[in-house]
Design a protein around this motif. Structure first.
Motif, PDB file in Angstrom:
ATOM      1  N   ALA A  10       0.827  -1.210   0.000  1.00 34.41           N
ATOM      2  CA  ALA A  10       0.000   0.000   0.000  1.00 34.41           C
ATOM      3  C   ALA A  10       0.861   1.259   0.000  1.00 34.41           C
ATOM      4  N   ILE A  11       1.958   1.213   0.754  1.00 34.28           N
ATOM      5  CA  ILE A  11       2.815   2.399   0.852  1.00 34.28           C
ATOM      6  C   ILE A  11       3.469   2.707  -0.488  1.00 34.28           C
ATOM      7  N   VAL A  12       3.687   1.658  -1.303  1.00 30.83           N
ATOM      8  CA  VAL A  12       4.238   1.863  -2.649  1.00 30.83           C
ATOM      9  C   VAL A  12       3.140   2.317  -3.601  1.00 30.83           C
ATOM     10  N   LEU A  13       1.988   1.629  -3.497  1.00 30.83           N
ATOM     11  CA  LEU A  13       0.858   1.932  -4.364  1.00 30.83           C
ATOM     12  C   LEU A  13       0.454   3.400  -4.237  1.00 30.83           C
ATOM     13  N   VAL A  14       0.500   3.902  -3.013  1.00 30.01           N
ATOM     14  CA  VAL A  14       0.038   5.261  -2.775  1.00 30.01           C
ATOM     15  C   VAL A  14       0.952   6.278  -3.474  1.00 30.01           C
ATOM     16  N   VAL A  15       2.215   5.932  -3.629  1.00 26.20           N
ATOM     17  CA  VAL A  15       3.144   6.816  -4.354  1.00 26.20           C
ATOM     18  C   VAL A  15       2.670   6.996  -5.790  1.00 26.20           C
ATOM     19  N   GLY A  16       2.257   5.864  -6.419  1.00 26.47           N
ATOM     20  CA  GLY A  16       1.798   5.942  -7.801  1.00 26.47           C
ATOM     21  C   GLY A  16       0.348   6.363  -7.920  1.00 26.47           C
ATOM     22  N   LEU A  17      -0.427   6.163  -6.847  1.00 26.00           N
ATOM     23  CA  LEU A  17      -1.852   6.495  -6.895  1.00 26.00           C
ATOM     24  C   LEU A  17      -2.092   7.998  -6.823  1.00 26.00           C
ATOM     25  N   ALA A  18      -1.160   8.723  -6.231  1.00 26.99           N
ATOM     26  CA  ALA A  18      -1.363  10.159  -6.043  1.00 26.99           C
ATOM     27  C   ALA A  18      -1.723  10.854  -7.363  1.00 26.99           C
ATOM     28  N   PRO A  19      -0.934  10.650  -8.453  1.00 24.08           N
ATOM     29  CA  PRO A  19      -1.337  11.274  -9.716  1.00 24.08           C
ATOM     30  C   PRO A  19      -2.656  10.725 -10.266  1.00 24.08           C
ATOM     31  N   VAL A  20      -2.909   9.423 -10.083  1.00 26.02           N
ATOM     32  CA  VAL A  20      -4.157   8.835 -10.576  1.00 26.02           C
ATOM     33  C   VAL A  20      -5.348   9.475  -9.871  1.00 26.02           C
ATOM     34  N   TYR A  21      -5.190   9.747  -8.576  1.00 25.29           N
ATOM     35  CA  TYR A  21      -6.294  10.322  -7.832  1.00 25.29           C
ATOM     36  C   TYR A  21      -6.575  11.774  -8.215  1.00 25.29           C
ATOM     37  N   ALA A  22      -5.604  12.424  -8.849  1.00 25.69           N
ATOM     38  CA  ALA A  22      -5.895  13.747  -9.379  1.00 25.69           C
ATOM     39  C   ALA A  22      -7.020  13.630 -10.403  1.00 25.69           C
ATOM     40  N   TRP A  23      -6.975  12.557 -11.226  1.00 27.97           N
ATOM     41  CA  TRP A  23      -8.031  12.309 -12.221  1.00 27.97           C
ATOM     42  C   TRP A  23      -9.323  11.862 -11.554  1.00 27.97           C
ATOM     43  N   VAL A  24      -9.200  10.989 -10.556  1.00 29.52           N
ATOM     44  CA  VAL A  24     -10.395  10.508  -9.861  1.00 29.52           C
ATOM     45  C   VAL A  24     -11.157  11.680  -9.273  1.00 29.52           C
ATOM     46  N   THR A  25     -10.412  12.592  -8.646  1.00 30.45           N
ATOM     47  CA  THR A  25     -11.046  13.766  -8.052  1.00 30.45           C
ATOM     48  C   THR A  25     -11.720  14.612  -9.123  1.00 30.45           C
ATOM     49  N   TYR A  26     -11.060  14.683 -10.294  1.00 29.57           N
ATOM     50  CA  TYR A  26     -11.611  15.464 -11.391  1.00 29.57           C
ATOM     51  C   TYR A  26     -12.959  14.908 -11.846  1.00 29.57           C
ATOM     52  N   PHE A  27     -13.082  13.577 -11.906  1.00 28.05           N
ATOM     53  CA  PHE A  27     -14.305  12.966 -12.420  1.00 28.05           C
ATOM     54  C   PHE A  27     -15.365  12.721 -11.349  1.00 28.05           C
TER      55      PHE A  27
END
Lengths: 292, 307
Positions: A138-155
């Motif tokens: 999870a601690i690794v995933l969250v590093v890569g998820l941060a940019p993905v969540y920029a899109w999630v928040t957008y949609f």
């Protein structure tokens, strides 16, 4: 050690006359039974002490009064309702648990059944993908998820419930393994072919043939998901969402008593839920999935 | 990206219709069959593969763009390398303890009636406790053996200082705390293997004149060994990946890798080192991947006995 070595699997020790002695209840089998019972009692007692002490300590901590020799008080428990942020966080975490376990099953079970029946070549790929989150912490995933969540928040907006997207991935390995074991226990091919030849559509096969047959696996998977989501901290914390654990951690600095009370309550809640559901899963005649 | 995200969001109801569509069309079997797996693949692609790719690629990108090995080189320097060593020590110690005690507990469970209430309660408890990392667990141990903890106070009243204020926040204390979720996880992972042991094998050993030792040495142990070792590896990966417990327990510094990553991500001094964070994350993935590969190989070996 030799005691343990000589143990068998208790329920499997047959209660029959021993060929050598000819007497029931005596001889090696009876001795084996007694040793097994002693071993089980010892293990359960030692483990019980280890696992109960911290929980007991938490309860003791929440009932402490302020100051030396102060009487026991439940003030910490009553104070839970004085923290609206905490109540919100509890609600959000419960909703996340429900969404995640349902979404995880809806995503995975039909895919797994389908792959088994139609795309056996893909089976390895699905397994690899499902177990991948064990390799990507999870601690690794969250590093890569941060940019993905920029899109999630957008949609989808910045609701804490969007965490469910990440949580479905987190529960994949557990859900996969439980479902896989469940599907292995039944003959998916024959069951679905029989249903199809009687005119059932694929949704009917899923809901009324496969699902009831792997009922306990489905329940187990849902339970694991609920437990995991209620305890999740890493992703929520580092993506700056307020779920139960983040709220507890934050409150711990201001009022340790209240935050430990909530932590303990959430633990009990999860435990009672799992025990209750595991008993529901045992009733063979229980009606399941009347939706279709 | 947008369409993919939305189809992933609507994934659940979509599946059944996609699945349903295939047989009626007939003829073009393969392409349409693949549609059934599409929602899942799309979802995993966005929320698992993409983030992982961002980490892997990002580890080799410098602060101003361009390919660089600087981030990865940092892993082998001083305190960062130490945190990897500490992480491995902690994971190894807690996985060995967890595997041994978890196996004993699993055996105690299996040797009872398979449908007993005790078994249900214990397995349910394990299901909760295995996920019981994090804040709650940290608080539980602070309330137990922290400065004002139940046991600390009890011993202090009897004139004994257990000194947990020192070791609770170091490796020994963390190992103890980790055991609290490692043991239940071992039970969950190891139970199926024990359930796969057929009572007839024991009876066969008895019939052939074998003793308990013979049974364990020549029948049960060779069958259970791969499962046990595999489960221990899984426990190692589990401990190595854990972040929340230590984060709640240790307020500052970065004694293990996950704390270093969190520091690199959310440095309060404002000097967020994204490259280093991704390189550390990549280092973790490599180690966990090695361990999990071993787990998968052992699992395959043991699977044939669990049918």
């Amino acid at each position: 050690m030799s005691d343990i070595m000589s143990l068998g699997f208790g329920n499997t020790v047959p209660v029959v006359e021993h060929p050598d002695t000819g007497k029931p209840g005596r001889g090696p089998l009876a001795r084996r039974r007694r040793r097994l019972t002693a071993f089980r009692v010892a293990v359960f007692v030692v483990m019980g002490v280890f696992f109960f002490t911290p929980i007991l300590a938490m309860f003791e901590f929440t009932t402490r009064g302020t100051g030396l020799g102060a009487p026991r008080t439940l003030a910490s428990w009553r104070a839970i309702f004085d923290y609206p942020d905490l109540i919100t966080a509890i609600q959000v975490s419960l909703e996340l648990a429900a969404i995640t376990s349902a979404a995880g099953l809806f995503l995975l079970v039909p895919t797994m059944v389908w792959v088994r029946l139609r795309l056996p070549r893909l089976q390895r790929v699905i397994e690899f993908l499902c177990l991948l989150p064990l390799t990507v912490p999870a601690i690794v995933l969250v590093v890569g998820l941060a940019p993905v969540y920029a899109w999630v928040t957008y949609f989808f907006g910045s609701s804490t419930l969007t965490l469910a997207f990440a949580y479905v991935v987190l529960v994949l390995p557990y859900t996969y393994r439980v479902i896989d074991a469940g599907l292995r226990g039944i003959d998916v091919q024959t069951l679905s072919e029989a249903a199809r030849s009687l005119g059932a559509g694929w949704p009917t096969v899923m809901w009324r043939i496969i699902a009831p047959n792997i009922r306990s696996a489905l329940l187990n998977a849902a339970l694991l998901s609920v437990a995991l989501v209620l305890g999740e901290f890493t992703i929520a914390s580092l993506l700056s969402f307020q779920n139960l654990q983040v709220a507890i951690n934050f409150l711990g600095r201001a009022n340790a008593g209240v935050s430990i009370a909530v932590a303990l309550a959430s633990l009990f809640f999860a435990f009672i839920l799992l025990v209750a559901l595991s008993f529901v899963g045992r009733r063979r005649s229980a009606p399941v999935h009347e939706e279709e | 990206m947008a369409a993919a995200a939305q189809s992933a969001a609507a994934g659940s109801p979509d599946i059944s219709t996609a699945v349903d569509a295939r047989p009626r069309k007939g003829g073009r079997r393969l392409p349409l069959a693949w549609l059934g797996a599409l929602p899942f693949l799309a979802y995993v692609g966005i929320f698992l593969i993409l983030p992982t790719g961002i980490v892997v690629v990002g580890a080799f990108v410098g602060p101003k763009g361009g390919v660089t090995l600087e981030n990865v080189k940092t892993i082998f320097q001083g305190f960062v390398f130490d945190s990897f060593v500490k992480s491995i020590e902690l994971s190894a110690a807690s996985s060995i303890i967890g595997a041994v005690f978890g196996a004993l507990l699993a055996y105690a469970i299996v040797s009872g009636h398979p449908d007993s209430t005790l078994r249900r309660i214990v397995t349910s408890a394990c299901g909760v406790l295995a996920q019981f990392g994090g804040v709650t667990l940290a608080f539980a141990f602070i309330a137990t053996i922290g400065g004002e903890g139940l046991i600390t106070v009890f011993f202090a009243d009897h004139g004994i200082d257990i000194g947990s204020n020192v070791w609770l926040f170091e490796l020994p204390g963390l190992t103890l705390v980790y055991s609290y979720f490692q043991i239940p996880l071992m039970v969950l992972v190891f139970l199926p293997a024990l359930d796969g042991i057929k009572p007839q094998w024991r009876e066969a050993t008895d019939t052939l004149g074998g003793t308990g030792w013979h049974y364990w040495r020549h029948v049960a142990a060779p069958i259970l060994w791969p499962s046990f070792l595999g489960a221990a590896l899984l426990l190692f990966a589990n401990a190595f990946s854990a972040y929340a417990t230590v984060a709640a327990l240790v307020s500052q510094g970065g004694i293990i890798v996950p704390l270093q990553i969190a520091n690199a991500l959310t440095s309060e001094t404002g000097a967020v080192d994204a490259g280093l964070g991704k390189a550390l994350a990549l280092g973790m993935v490599v180690i966990v991947a090695l361990v999990m590969t071993g787990y998968a190989l052992l699992q395959r070996k043991s699977a044939k006995w669990q049918r």
